[in-house]
Design a protein around this motif. Structure first.
Motif, PDB file in Angstrom:
ATOM      1  N   MET A   1       0.823  -1.190   0.000  1.00 25.20           N
ATOM      2  CA  MET A   1       0.000   0.000   0.000  1.00 25.20           C
ATOM      3  C   MET A   1       0.870   1.258   0.000  1.00 25.20           C
ATOM      4  SD  MET A   1      -3.095   0.781  -0.146  1.00 25.20           S
ATOM      5  CE  MET A   1      -4.518   1.536   0.485  1.00 25.20           C
ATOM      6  N   GLU A   2       1.971   1.238   0.755  1.00 22.90           N
ATOM      7  CA  GLU A   2       2.845   2.413   0.803  1.00 22.90           C
ATOM      8  C   GLU A   2       3.517   2.661  -0.533  1.00 22.90           C
ATOM      9  OE1 GLU A   2       5.472   2.875   4.157  1.00 22.90           O
ATOM     10  OE2 GLU A   2       4.148   1.636   5.371  1.00 22.90           O
ATOM     11  N   LEU A   3       3.867   1.588  -1.247  1.00 26.50           N
ATOM     12  CA  LEU A   3       4.472   1.733  -2.569  1.00 26.50           C
ATOM     13  C   LEU A   3       3.496   2.433  -3.520  1.00 26.50           C
ATOM     14  CD1 LEU A   3       6.675   1.235  -4.672  1.00 26.50           C
ATOM     15  CD2 LEU A   3       5.682  -1.027  -5.044  1.00 26.50           C
ATOM     16  N   ALA A   4       2.256   1.997  -3.543  1.00 23.16           N
ATOM     17  CA  ALA A   4       1.247   2.608  -4.416  1.00 23.16           C
ATOM     18  C   ALA A   4       1.036   4.072  -4.052  1.00 23.16           C
ATOM     19  CB  ALA A   4      -0.070   1.845  -4.319  1.00 23.16           C
ATOM     20  N   ARG A   5       0.995   4.375  -2.788  1.00 22.88           N
ATOM     21  CA  ARG A   5       0.816   5.765  -2.339  1.00 22.88           C
ATOM     22  C   ARG A   5       2.008   6.620  -2.782  1.00 22.88           C
ATOM     23  NH1 ARG A   5      -2.019   5.303   1.976  1.00 22.88           N
ATOM     24  NH2 ARG A   5      -0.500   4.003   3.052  1.00 22.88           N
ATOM     25  N   GLY A   6       3.205   6.087  -2.652  1.00 23.02           N
ATOM     26  CA  GLY A   6       4.399   6.806  -3.086  1.00 23.02           C
ATOM     27  C   GLY A   6       4.409   7.038  -4.587  1.00 23.02           C
ATOM     28  N   GLN A   7       3.988   6.043  -5.353  1.00 23.04           N
ATOM     29  CA  GLN A   7       3.940   6.205  -6.808  1.00 23.04           C
ATOM     30  C   GLN A   7       2.912   7.259  -7.207  1.00 23.04           C
ATOM     31  OE1 GLN A   7       3.332   2.050  -7.694  1.00 23.04           O
ATOM     32  NE2 GLN A   7       5.355   1.913  -8.641  1.00 23.04           N
ATOM     33  N   MET A   8       1.787   7.300  -6.526  1.00 25.21           N
ATOM     34  CA  MET A   8       0.757   8.283  -6.858  1.00 25.21           C
ATOM     35  C   MET A   8       1.200   9.699  -6.511  1.00 25.21           C
ATOM     36  SD  MET A   8      -2.873   6.417  -6.191  1.00 25.21           S
ATOM     37  CE  MET A   8      -2.522   5.353  -4.816  1.00 25.21           C
ATOM     38  N   GLN A   9       2.125   9.838  -5.586  1.00 24.23           N
ATOM     39  CA  GLN A   9       2.641  11.153  -5.216  1.00 24.23           C
ATOM     40  C   GLN A   9       3.837  11.555  -6.068  1.00 24.23           C
ATOM     41  OE1 GLN A   9       3.409  10.609  -1.042  1.00 24.23           O
ATOM     42  NE2 GLN A   9       1.274  10.906  -0.475  1.00 24.23           N
TER      43      GLN A   9
END
Length: 82
Positions: A1-9
């Protein structure tokens, strides 16, 4: 989940592959970046052009460091310009 959040930012994902080293061919990292809405800067290596040319910014081989840096700067500047 943190990876996806980082990619979206993130604004840009840089994936400079060279044919001198084997790659995974498909590049799940490029797919994840595109799905997260992140621009991707890739090189014309292996199957990457066939798979991702319509959705990414592509540099030719061989990788020339000055071209790679210029591509990164250009894409980041485009995000800063309204």
């Amino acid at each position: 989940m943190e990876l996806a959040r980082g990619q979206m930012q993130s604004r840009l994902m840089c994936y400079p592959c060279d044919t001198t080293m084997p790659t995974e061919g498909f590049s799940i990292s490029v797919a994840e970046a595109i799905m997260a809405g992140c621009d991707a800067l890739i090189t014309a290596c292996d199957a990457l052009p066939e798979l991702w040319s319509a959705h990414t910014h592509m540099l030719p081989l061989p990788i020339i460091q000055a071209d790679l840096v210029a591509g990164i700067v250009q894409l980041l500047d485009e995000h800063e310009t309204p």
